[in-house]
Design a protein around this motif. Structure first.
Motif, PDB file in Angstrom:
ATOM      1  N   VAL A  42       0.835  -1.160   0.003  1.00  0.00           N
ATOM      2  CA  VAL A  42      -0.038  -0.090   0.023  1.00  0.00           C
ATOM      3  C   VAL A  42       0.887   1.076  -0.001  1.00  0.00           C
ATOM      4  N   ALA A  43       0.580   2.110  -0.985  1.00  0.00           N
ATOM      5  CA  ALA A  43       1.386   3.243  -1.146  1.00  0.00           C
ATOM      6  C   ALA A  43       1.059   4.382  -0.220  1.00  0.00           C
ATOM      7  N   GLU A  44       2.083   4.611   0.916  1.00  0.00           N
ATOM      8  CA  GLU A  44       1.867   5.786   1.655  1.00  0.00           C
ATOM      9  C   GLU A  44       3.171   6.756   1.230  1.00  0.00           C
ATOM     10  N   ASN A  45       3.266   7.571   0.496  1.00  0.00           N
ATOM     11  CA  ASN A  45       4.445   8.332   0.007  1.00  0.00           C
ATOM     12  C   ASN A  45       4.975   9.159   1.247  1.00  0.00           C
ATOM     13  N   TRP A  46       4.396   9.529   2.317  1.00  0.00           N
ATOM     14  CA  TRP A  46       4.710  10.152   3.245  1.00  0.00           C
ATOM     15  C   TRP A  46       5.977   9.500   4.120  1.00  0.00           C
ATOM     16  N   ARG A  47       5.765   8.257   4.065  1.00  0.00           N
ATOM     17  CA  ARG A  47       6.937   7.351   4.574  1.00  0.00           C
ATOM     18  C   ARG A  47       8.267   7.346   3.777  1.00  0.00           C
ATOM     19  N   TYR A  48       8.414   8.011   2.684  1.00  0.00           N
ATOM     20  CA  TYR A  48       9.379   8.002   1.797  1.00  0.00           C
ATOM     21  C   TYR A  48       9.981   9.570   1.725  1.00  0.00           C
ATOM     22  N   VAL A  49       9.146  10.638   2.402  1.00  0.00           N
ATOM     23  CA  VAL A  49       9.782  11.827   2.044  1.00  0.00           C
ATOM     24  C   VAL A  49      11.121  11.920   2.994  1.00  0.00           C
ATOM     25  N   GLU A  50      11.966  12.542   2.382  1.00  0.00           N
ATOM     26  CA  GLU A  50      13.279  12.783   2.945  1.00  0.00           C
ATOM     27  C   GLU A  50      13.647  13.604   4.188  1.00  0.00           C
ATOM     28  N   SER A  51      12.746  14.572   4.157  1.00  0.00           N
ATOM     29  CA  SER A  51      12.672  15.367   5.416  1.00  0.00           C
ATOM     30  C   SER A  51      11.964  14.659   6.586  1.00  0.00           C
ATOM     31  N   LEU A  52      11.079  13.845   6.358  1.00  0.00           N
ATOM     32  CA  LEU A  52      10.412  13.137   7.427  1.00  0.00           C
ATOM     33  C   LEU A  52      11.203  11.832   7.796  1.00  0.00           C
ATOM     34  N   ARG A  53      12.011  11.194   7.099  1.00  0.00           N
ATOM     35  CA  ARG A  53      12.916  10.249   7.424  1.00  0.00           C
ATOM     36  C   ARG A  53      14.067  10.915   8.285  1.00  0.00           C
ATOM     37  N   TYR A  54      14.519  11.864   7.872  1.00  0.00           N
ATOM     38  CA  TYR A  54      15.732  12.773   8.423  1.00  0.00           C
ATOM     39  C   TYR A  54      15.044  13.185  10.122  1.00  0.00           C
ATOM     40  N   ALA A  55      13.813  13.668   9.957  1.00  0.00           N
ATOM     41  CA  ALA A  55      12.992  13.934  11.276  1.00  0.00           C
ATOM     42  C   ALA A  55      13.170  12.819  12.297  1.00  0.00           C
ATOM     43  N   ALA A  56      12.868  11.480  11.807  1.00  0.00           N
ATOM     44  CA  ALA A  56      12.553  10.402  12.481  1.00  0.00           C
ATOM     45  C   ALA A  56      14.078   9.855  13.069  1.00  0.00           C
ATOM     46  N   GLN A  57      15.049  10.023  12.070  1.00  0.00           N
ATOM     47  CA  GLN A  57      16.667   9.967  12.603  1.00  0.00           C
ATOM     48  C   GLN A  57      16.872  10.791  13.738  1.00  0.00           C
ATOM     49  N   ARG A  58      16.386  11.970  13.780  1.00  0.00           N
ATOM     50  CA  ARG A  58      16.927  12.768  14.790  1.00  0.00           C
ATOM     51  C   ARG A  58      16.115  12.643  16.287  1.00  0.00           C
ATOM     52  N   VAL A  59      15.049  12.002  15.870  1.00  0.00           N
ATOM     53  CA  VAL A  59      14.268  11.505  17.231  1.00  0.00           C
ATOM     54  C   VAL A  59      14.986  10.506  17.740  1.00  0.00           C
ATOM     55  N   ARG A  60      15.486   9.608  16.912  1.00  0.00           N
ATOM     56  CA  ARG A  60      16.092   8.259  17.504  1.00  0.00           C
ATOM     57  C   ARG A  60      17.541   8.904  17.960  1.00  0.00           C
ATOM     58  N   GLU A  61      18.187   9.727  17.438  1.00  0.00           N
ATOM     59  CA  GLU A  61      19.482  10.338  17.958  1.00  0.00           C
ATOM     60  C   GLU A  61      19.303  10.754  19.310  1.00  0.00           C
ATOM     61  N   MET A  62      18.104  11.837  19.296  1.00  0.00           N
ATOM     62  CA  MET A  62      18.134  12.509  20.457  1.00  0.00           C
ATOM     63  C   MET A  62      17.838  11.488  21.612  1.00  0.00           C
ATOM     64  N   GLY A  63      17.111  10.551  21.541  1.00  0.00           N
ATOM     65  CA  GLY A  63      16.715   9.709  22.609  1.00  0.00           C
ATOM     66  C   GLY A  63      15.806  10.086  23.688  1.00  0.00           C
ATOM     67  N   GLY A  64      16.085   9.490  24.748  1.00  0.00           N
ATOM     68  CA  GLY A  64      15.022  10.076  26.055  1.00  0.00           C
ATOM     69  C   GLY A  64      13.783   9.511  25.827  1.00  0.00           C
ATOM     70  N   THR A  65      12.842   9.696  26.953  1.00  0.00           N
ATOM     71  CA  THR A  65      11.504   9.050  26.990  1.00  0.00           C
ATOM     72  C   THR A  65      10.483   9.946  26.420  1.00  0.00           C
ATOM     73  N   LEU A  66       9.622   9.694  25.628  1.00  0.00           N
ATOM     74  CA  LEU A  66       8.459  10.625  24.943  1.00  0.00           C
ATOM     75  C   LEU A  66       7.631  11.393  26.178  1.00  0.00           C
ATOM     76  N   VAL A  67       7.264  12.438  26.028  1.00  0.00           N
ATOM     77  CA  VAL A  67       6.861  13.594  26.965  1.00  0.00           C
ATOM     78  C   VAL A  67       5.532  13.671  26.187  1.00  0.00           C
ATOM     79  N   THR A  68       5.386  14.226  25.098  1.00  0.00           N
ATOM     80  CA  THR A  68       4.277  14.499  24.289  1.00  0.00           C
ATOM     81  C   THR A  68       4.518  14.850  23.052  1.00  0.00           C
ATOM     82  N   PHE A  69       3.198  15.094  22.309  1.00  0.00           N
ATOM     83  CA  PHE A  69       3.475  15.231  20.480  1.00  0.00           C
ATOM     84  C   PHE A  69       2.314  15.956  20.107  1.00  0.00           C
ATOM     85  N   LYS A  70       2.523  16.395  18.881  1.00  0.00           N
ATOM     86  CA  LYS A  70       1.364  16.847  18.198  1.00  0.00           C
ATOM     87  C   LYS A  70       1.130  16.987  16.745  1.00  0.00           C
ATOM     88  N   LEU A  71       0.098  16.918  16.121  1.00  0.00           N
ATOM     89  CA  LEU A  71      -0.058  16.858  14.759  1.00  0.00           C
ATOM     90  C   LEU A  71      -1.006  17.993  14.628  1.00  0.00           C
TER      91      LEU A  71
END
Length: 354
Positions: free
Chosen positions: A135-164
């Protein structure tokens, strides 16, 4: 090379999937199909080499030109299905029955129940020589979103909150609004379903980088613009499996408010994403009170070319990319549907997790 057919004309197929297929060196466009002859011929004419692209359609009925005829071709190993939401599941099943590998457009189906039924049927085919279905979900292949996910992993820590938060306004001259199946939708949520699964997928992608997913939500919905039936806006609070809460706001009916942001905050910092900018605030060195801020800009990309490339590699390897599994798409759809159900039920609490 893998011979592929593009099923479904319309704006999205012509403007995004057609050039994405032609840009992929592992794919060769052999044919196009649309329900009407006129739209099928228009799609073929937009290709780089119209003379090499066969045209198929079901209206009017012409011997040898139907979708069934296309699916009998041995030189076509895969199909990319970009059809209206309610028409897709039947064509997906028809193509899989014909032994073709399938990449179908999001959402996976018009509702959770329909998606579950189709997935159960597919899984019932067993494993021997079963064609791939992604199933094609093109947002999972957007370079900027992948970079953001990489930064979340590198940053580490425990989730506090989030927003969309995604706000915008669909004008009457909008090219997507002026497709009849979107203007008079026969499926739940209208634009919230059609576009909203993108935003949910983006949020889930960043939450996954923090080891979390949404497990419960409660929301309110509204119809702010009567053209955008049945509903165009939802605001909600969502909770992860660890009990961390965040907010979701999606609207296609706010004329004087626009923009999109997904943010994940942990005990070590925060990452904020829109389609072209990723902003990070994190502890310097991972500890202490000193902070480091970073802003990284990206050219706009829909991610469609990358998702077609991933599908082509999957066909060659005989193994589907995990980001394109129907079950992953079902999770996006479930969250969106529960948002709609909660809003329709007066902010009823909805559990997530089939």
């Amino acid at each position: 090379m893998t011979g592929i057919a593009l099923l479904g004309a319309g704006i999205f197929a012509g403007e995004e999937h057609l050039p994405a297929i032609e840009a992929c060196p592992a794919l060769t466009l052999k044919a196009v199909y649309s329900r009407s002859q006129q739209s099928a011929e228009a799609l073929a004419a937009a290709s780089k080499d119209p003379a090499s692209v066969a045209v198929y359609f079901d209206r009017p009925a012409v011997e040898g030109k139907s979708l069934a005829d296309l699916l009998q071709r041995d030189d076509i190993a895969a199909v990319d299905i970009v059809l209206p939401i309610l028409h897709q599941p039947g064509v997906v099943e028809q193509a899989l029955r014909a032994g073709k590998h399938v990449l179908s457009e999001k959402p996976v189906a018009g509702d959770v129940e329909g998606a579950q039924k189709l997935i159960a049927w597919y899984e019932g085919l067993g494993t021997a020589n079963k064609p791939l279905w992604g199933v094609a979900e093109n947002w999972r292949y957007v370079e900027s979103l992948r970079y953001a996910a990489q930064r979340v992993r590198e940053m580490g820590g425990t989730l506090v909150t989030f927003k969309l938060h995604k706000y915008g306004f669909v004008k009457s001259d909008n090219k997507y609004f002026n497709t009849e199946w979107r203007k008079t939708p026969e499926y739940q949520g209208g634009f919230l379903l059609d576009g909203g699964v993108h935003f949910v997928a983006g949020l889930r992608f960043l939450l996954a980088a923090a080891g979390q997913d949404i497990k419960q939500l409660v929301g309110y919905s509204a119809l702010l613009d009567q053209r955008l039936i049945p509903v165009d806006t939802v605001h909600a609070v969502a909770i992860t499996q660890d009990g961390k809460s965040g907010t979701i706001g999606i609207s296609f009916g706010t004329e004087f408010k626009s923009g999109m942001e997904i943010e994940v905050v942990t005990t070590n910092g925060a990452v904020s994403w829109d389609t072209t900018v990723v902003k990070t605030v994190a502890r310097k060195g991972g500890s202490g009170d000193e902070r480091v801020e970073e802003t990284k800009e990206f050219p706009y990309s829909s991610g469609v070319t990358a998702e077609l490339g991933a599908f082509a590699k999957a066909v060659e390897a005989g193994k589907l990319d995990v980001l394109q599994t129907p079950l992953e798409a079902l999770k996006d759809l479930e969250i969106l549907q529960r948002l709609l159900e909660s809003g329709a039920g007066g902010a009823a609490v909805k559990a997530i997790g089939l």
